[in-house]
Design an enzyme around this catalytic site. Sequence first.
Site, PDB file in Angstrom:
ATOM      1  N   SER A  24      53.884  82.605  53.736  1.00 14.56           N
ATOM      2  CA  SER A  24      52.947  82.750  54.785  1.00 14.56           C
ATOM      3  C   SER A  24      54.509  84.088  56.476  1.00 14.56           C
ATOM      4  CB  SER A  24      52.209  82.158  55.967  1.00 14.56           C
ATOM      5  OG  SER A  24      52.850  80.773  56.348  1.00 14.56           O
ATOM      6  N   ASN A 111      51.849  69.938  58.037  1.00 14.04           N
ATOM      7  CA  ASN A 111      51.301  69.773  58.298  1.00 14.04           C
ATOM      8  C   ASN A 111      51.112  69.984  60.146  1.00 14.04           C
ATOM      9  OD1 ASN A 111      50.520  70.583  55.990  1.00 14.04           O
ATOM     10  ND2 ASN A 111      49.220  68.222  55.872  1.00 14.04           N
ATOM     11  N   THR A 156      19.443  99.975  87.582  1.00 16.45           N
ATOM     12  CA  THR A 156      19.585  98.835  86.364  1.00 16.45           C
ATOM     13  C   THR A 156      18.390  99.864  85.639  1.00 16.45           C
ATOM     14  OG1 THR A 156      17.245  98.644  87.880  1.00 16.45           O
ATOM     15  CG2 THR A 156      19.065  97.645  88.308  1.00 16.45           C
ATOM     16  N   HIS A 157      18.936  99.481  84.133  1.00  8.85           N
ATOM     17  CA  HIS A 157      18.253 100.727  83.451  1.00  8.85           C
ATOM     18  C   HIS A 157      19.334 101.987  83.466  1.00  8.85           C
ATOM     19  CE1 HIS A 157      15.019  96.833  82.734  1.00  8.85           C
ATOM     20  NE2 HIS A 157      14.888  97.189  83.869  1.00  8.85           N
ATOM     21  N   SER A 278      41.065 117.153  73.073  1.00  9.71           N
ATOM     22  CA  SER A 278      41.532 118.254  71.631  1.00  9.71           C
ATOM     23  C   SER A 278      41.312 119.146  70.964  1.00  9.71           C
ATOM     24  CB  SER A 278      39.270 118.201  72.112  1.00  9.71           C
ATOM     25  OG  SER A 278      39.236 119.023  71.119  1.00  9.71           O
ATOM     26  N   LYS A 284      38.649 120.117  77.110  1.00  8.29           N
ATOM     27  CA  LYS A 284      37.887 118.585  76.759  1.00  8.29           C
ATOM     28  C   LYS A 284      39.390 117.862  76.976  1.00  8.29           C
ATOM     29  CE  LYS A 284      35.316 117.169  74.686  1.00  8.29           C
ATOM     30  NZ  LYS A 284      35.131 115.892  73.321  1.00  8.29           N
ATOM     31  N   ASN A 286      39.854 113.643  76.637  1.00  8.79           N
ATOM     32  CA  ASN A 286      39.016 112.709  76.831  1.00  8.79           C
ATOM     33  C   ASN A 286      39.484 110.575  77.149  1.00  8.79           C
ATOM     34  OD1 ASN A 286      37.898 114.389  75.203  1.00  8.79           O
ATOM     35  ND2 ASN A 286      39.368 114.146  73.472  1.00  8.79           N
ATOM     36  N   GLU A 291      37.932 104.129  75.536  1.00  3.69           N
ATOM     37  CA  GLU A 291      37.234 104.278  74.074  1.00  3.69           C
ATOM     38  C   GLU A 291      37.769 103.041  73.419  1.00  3.69           C
ATOM     39  OE1 GLU A 291      36.473 108.048  72.709  1.00  3.69           O
ATOM     40  OE2 GLU A 291      35.831 108.797  74.234  1.00  3.69           O
ATOM     41  N   TYR A 318      44.420  68.503  56.317  1.00  3.68           N
ATOM     42  CA  TYR A 318      44.737  70.118  56.306  1.00  3.68           C
ATOM     43  C   TYR A 318      44.224  70.940  54.427  1.00  3.68           C
ATOM     44  CZ  TYR A 318      47.474  74.225  55.270  1.00  3.68           C
ATOM     45  OH  TYR A 318      48.081  75.161  55.188  1.00  3.68           O
ATOM     46  N   GLN A 323      45.502  78.310  56.841  1.00  3.10           N
ATOM     47  CA  GLN A 323      46.871  79.339  56.864  1.00  3.10           C
ATOM     48  C   GLN A 323      46.156  80.513  57.086  1.00  3.10           C
ATOM     49  OE1 GLN A 323      50.791  79.812  54.507  1.00  3.10           O
ATOM     50  NE2 GLN A 323      49.122  80.661  53.655  1.00  3.10           N
ATOM     51  N   LYS A 326      46.504  82.379  61.431  1.00  3.28           N
ATOM     52  CA  LYS A 326      47.472  83.044  62.243  1.00  3.28           C
ATOM     53  C   LYS A 326      46.772  83.941  62.735  1.00  3.28           C
ATOM     54  CE  LYS A 326      50.365  79.302  60.303  1.00  3.28           C
ATOM     55  NZ  LYS A 326      48.844  78.494  60.173  1.00  3.28           N
TER      56      LYS A 326
HETATM   57  N1  ARG Z   1      51.962  77.614  56.106  1.00  4.85           N
HETATM   58  C1  ARG Z   1      50.992  76.457  56.241  1.00  4.85           C
HETATM   59  C2  ARG Z   1      50.547  77.587  57.199  1.00  4.85           C
HETATM   60  O1  ARG Z   1      50.548  78.124  57.710  1.00  4.85           O
HETATM   61  C3  ARG Z   1      51.553  75.383  57.099  1.00  4.85           C
HETATM   62  C4  ARG Z   1      51.489  74.595  56.695  1.00  4.85           C
HETATM   63  C5  ARG Z   1      51.572  74.111  54.594  1.00  4.85           C
HETATM   64  N2  ARG Z   1      51.037  72.914  54.807  1.00  4.85           N
HETATM   65  C6  ARG Z   1      50.649  72.742  53.517  1.00  4.85           C
HETATM   66  N3  ARG Z   1      50.428  71.776  53.094  1.00  4.85           N
HETATM   67  N4  ARG Z   1      50.298  73.784  52.280  1.00  4.85           N
HETATM   68  O2  ARG Z   1      49.717  76.877  57.073  1.00  4.85           O
END
Ligand code: ARG
Length: 463
Positions: A24, A111, A156-157, A278, A284, A286, A291, A318, A323, A326
């Site tokens: 990761s 963890n 409205t609408h 455009s 144009k 835009n 958007e 955990y 993971q 993130k």
């Molecule tokens: N890279 C892991 C995560 O983002 C860290 C925690 C890993 N813990 C484990 N028991 N494998 O979740």
Amino acid sequence: MADMMWAGRFSKQVDETVNAFNSSISFDGRMYRHDIQGSIAHATMLGDCGIITKQDSLEIIGGLEEILKDIDEGRLELDPNAEDIHMFVEAELTKRLGDVGKRLHTSRSRNDQVAVDLRLYLRDEINEIKNLVKELISAIIKMAKEHTETIMPGYTHLQRAQPITFAHHLMAYVWMLLRDLERLSDTRERMNVCPLGSGALAGTTYRTNRKQTSDLLGFKEPMPNSLDGVSDRDYCIELCCDLSLLMTHLSRFSEEIIMWCSWEFKFVELDDAFATGSSIMPQKKNPDVTELIRGKTGRINGDLITLLTMMKGIPLAYNKDMQEDKEAIFDAVDNVKLCVRTFTPMLSTMRVLKENMRNAAARGFINATDCADYLVKKGMPFRDAYKITGTLVALCIEKNLTLETLPVEEYRKMTELFAEDVYDAISLETCVRERKSEGGPSPDEVTRQIALAEERLEIYNRV
Ligand code: ARG
């Protein structure tokens, strides 16, 4: 194999595909500062509690500070083959300090480490987003102050409904954004508790001091349950909810700007620096920025669904599924910052075409309610007044007139209650000026509202 910190239990090297799949660091590497910050607090506590020697603690802290500096200043690059940022920093520390480095992870698990890192990281991100939203609110208020007398149709609408002012319309967004700020503050407050010391899930047999690490990292208190400490991702979900709502507000505002830019409305014109052309149609101009914001709203909602779905079926504590938190929350945070950062200058430089707003307000019979109210104020029950006005509107449409240009004789054919003063009563200026009920569009009332919003903003500036 020798590279893997957990290699002891294994007799075979991990398959390369698994290695790459598991890693990761490509996305959690951005938390290196927070990871090191957490480790410094942990090492300090280990030293103070006598779990490692003071000497080792100081050496570890010094080593971590060096690593931080080296990454910050570009002398140390994150190893893309490392499993994650936590493993990378620890391995680097051990490379530099030898056996002492290996003592850092005493009484800690990745963890609780990842849980603390992410809270630290998102805490900072929330501050940044709040500042961006505050800047946007200030920009809208500044614009509103210039348009308390700028009459436009309220809808409205998407049908012209009643007259308002552009300031009144703008201020509606200010209140939405103030609530967004409030939500972000609440989320930050709830997020600001410390999971460090939860260990893998079941705490530790070492006599640690969780209050100390919590205090050192600026958290309110240690999380009371170690299982919850490592299993909870509410804070990611809650933040993503806040961001989805914030984006929903920006998306509605964007949609309106897109309409207002069209030839059909022409209420505003974007500055050339915030519009695009455009490749084929030379005429144009835009509104791409708006958007894209509208489009990215779907993406943030997607991030929210990712997080909710990821969490819904996993048992405590955990699980590697987590993971996935993130990339989703980072994507949301990054894109919201991009959107607000671009939206604010785009809005501030937008030209408001008052005349067109006024002209649109003058058509579409948006003073019909006021015409009915005129009769009510002369004693007629509202339902009767409503019916008479409806008949007059139909007559105007048939004769291609407006309520302002319909001759008084026509009015008086319906009821003798009508007199010359009806024209003043239904003039757009009167209609707006007289809507001075609390929260209404009258210039006085909107000015009062602006002051109230500024007061609120001032409070959020302090918290
Ligand atoms: N890279 C892991 C995560 O983002 C860290 C925690 C890993 N813990 C484990 N028991 N494998 O979740």
